[in-house]
Scaffold this active site. Sequence first.
Site, PDB file in Angstrom:
ATOM      1  CB  SER A  25     -65.040 -53.279  67.923  1.00 23.37           C
ATOM      2  OG  SER A  25     -66.162 -52.707  68.551  1.00 23.37           O
ATOM      3  CE  LYS A  33     -65.547 -53.612  71.723  1.00 23.90           C
ATOM      4  NZ  LYS A  33     -64.492 -52.773  72.350  1.00 23.90           N
ATOM      5  CE  LYS A  42     -68.559 -50.808  70.629  1.00 26.13           C
ATOM      6  NZ  LYS A  42     -67.838 -50.305  71.814  1.00 26.13           N
ATOM      7  CG  ASP A  50     -67.661 -52.259  74.664  1.00 26.41           C
ATOM      8  OD1 ASP A  50     -68.113 -51.875  75.778  1.00 26.41           O
ATOM      9  OD2 ASP A  50     -66.825 -51.600  74.010  1.00 26.41           O
ATOM     10  CD  GLU A  79     -64.590 -52.984  75.872  1.00 28.86           C
ATOM     11  OE1 GLU A  79     -64.647 -53.879  75.014  1.00 28.86           O
ATOM     12  OE2 GLU A  79     -64.108 -51.854  75.639  1.00 28.86           O
ATOM     13  CG  ASP A  91     -63.259 -48.693  77.025  1.00 25.54           C
ATOM     14  OD1 ASP A  91     -62.536 -47.708  77.225  1.00 25.54           O
ATOM     15  OD2 ASP A  91     -63.802 -48.889  75.905  1.00 25.54           O
ATOM     16  CE  LYS A  97     -61.409 -47.870  73.650  1.00 30.06           C
ATOM     17  NZ  LYS A  97     -62.821 -47.449  73.737  1.00 30.06           N
ATOM     18  N   GLY A 101     -59.871 -49.477  70.624  1.00 34.38           N
ATOM     19  CA  GLY A 101     -59.842 -48.593  69.454  1.00 34.38           C
ATOM     20  C   GLY A 101     -60.886 -47.500  69.578  1.00 34.38           C
TER      21      GLY A 101
HETATM   22  O1  OSB Z   1     -65.929 -48.789  73.630  1.00 27.18           O
HETATM   23  O2  OSB Z   1     -64.344 -49.693  72.573  1.00 27.18           O
HETATM   24  C1  OSB Z   1     -65.250 -48.850  72.631  1.00 27.18           C
HETATM   25  C2  OSB Z   1     -65.510 -47.067  69.256  1.00 27.18           C
HETATM   26  C3  OSB Z   1     -65.824 -45.791  69.671  1.00 27.18           C
HETATM   27  C4  OSB Z   1     -65.974 -45.543  71.009  1.00 27.18           C
HETATM   28  C5  OSB Z   1     -65.819 -46.557  71.945  1.00 27.18           C
HETATM   29  C6  OSB Z   1     -65.483 -47.834  71.534  1.00 27.18           C
HETATM   30  C7  OSB Z   1     -65.369 -48.101  70.157  1.00 27.18           C
HETATM   31  C8  OSB Z   1     -65.098 -49.412  69.623  1.00 27.18           C
HETATM   32  C9  OSB Z   1     -64.481 -49.456  68.261  1.00 27.18           C
HETATM   33  O3  OSB Z   1     -65.429 -50.443  70.151  1.00 27.18           O
HETATM   34  C10 OSB Z   1     -63.098 -49.943  68.265  1.00 27.18           C
HETATM   35  C11 OSB Z   1     -62.460 -49.723  66.936  1.00 27.18           C
HETATM   36  O4  OSB Z   1     -61.850 -48.657  66.714  1.00 27.18           O
HETATM   37  O5  OSB Z   1     -62.545 -50.620  66.103  1.00 27.18           O
HETATM   38 MG    MG Z   2     -65.281 -50.222  75.020  1.00 26.78          MG
END
Ligand code: OSB
Ligand code: MG
Length: 371
Positions: A135, A161, A163, A188, A213, A238, A262, A290
Amino acid sequence: MRIDRIELLEIRMPLVHFFETSFGRTTDRRIVLLRACADGLEGWGEVTCGENPFYSYETPDTAWHVLRDFLVPWALEKPWDSPADLAERFRPVRGHNMARAALENALWDIEAQGRGVPLAELLGGTREEIPCGVSIGIQNSFEELLEKIRHELAAGYQRIKVKIRPGWDVEILERIRNQFPGIDLMADANSAYTLADIEHLKLLDRFDLMMVEQPLGWDDLVDHSRLQRELKTPICLDESIHSAEDARKALEIGACQIINIKLGRVGGHSAARKLHDFCRAQRVPVWCGGMLESGIGRAHNIAMSTLPGFVLPGDVSASRRYWARDIIDPEVTVTAKGTIAVPRKPGLGYVPDLARIEKLTVRKESFEKRS
Ligand code: OSB
Ligand code: MG
């Protein structure tokens, strides 16, 4: 299982690189760890909330409060047949899933050690290695984002992925696709859009994304179902999914086609397995999300990801992507083909580095069983 002692510890750990989502930038983590002692064994769990109530309402302080004043006293009250019974006992508490997951998961670690099996096996996992994606947060520039993608692909990660948020979405996806036409790519949004953006969101269909996402509200199902009817790209939920029941409702109205599981968000291994089993029966693919975890949370994610329904690469990646030095030994590493080899030792299979944890600890409280 008779729990003798539970310890809450808050550690501080700086990230090697800031992580930015549509709800903000994180540079330093505050992580609450939980250590439980039972039957002469020691198990570990992690509260996976953010520092601020932005991803969900939980924070290190709400988790500390709910654990100290409710969950921990209940857990110490009497012996337990299994960690799942404890999850049942926690039912009167509404929400606070990340707090309850930390405690329940520590007991799963103990249970697995007691039986002399890897946690993955105890949970019913079948994979010897798990497929990994990364991510990648919002960057200061597109060039930095490209460089990060190049770096992670070279490391072997199986999917990327990114953001997105308004102003960092269609244009960057277009440019990524120009550079990397064939990669497995997804986006995401962490709830950065509303149904008013529907025409804009339809532009995502050009980029052959595996999924988008959580584009809409963090607590919404209904608008996502509206959007999914208009979108070719599969929606993955999510933030909106906290249980197998939520998944049933989401699927019933067509709010998504894929679910990110999660452990913290759903309340621990028992609930995660229920959600997994439901999705598998419905032939809905799931993957492990994560929360910028330390090695403890990461190890729990690895164990969960061995369940057979985790058919898509998750956001579980190497320790070094986050930490100069992780708090487990060995650290989590990823193979050149973008997988993590599941440890075969009993329990979590990674040993908490007690000296390192001690050094990072800024707050600690212990609770003993009543005689
Ligand atoms: O939306 O998946 C998410 C990190 C913090 C809060 C929300 C998210 C995330 C990530 C990071 O996308 C995932 C990771 O730990 O690598
Ligand atoms: Mg997410």
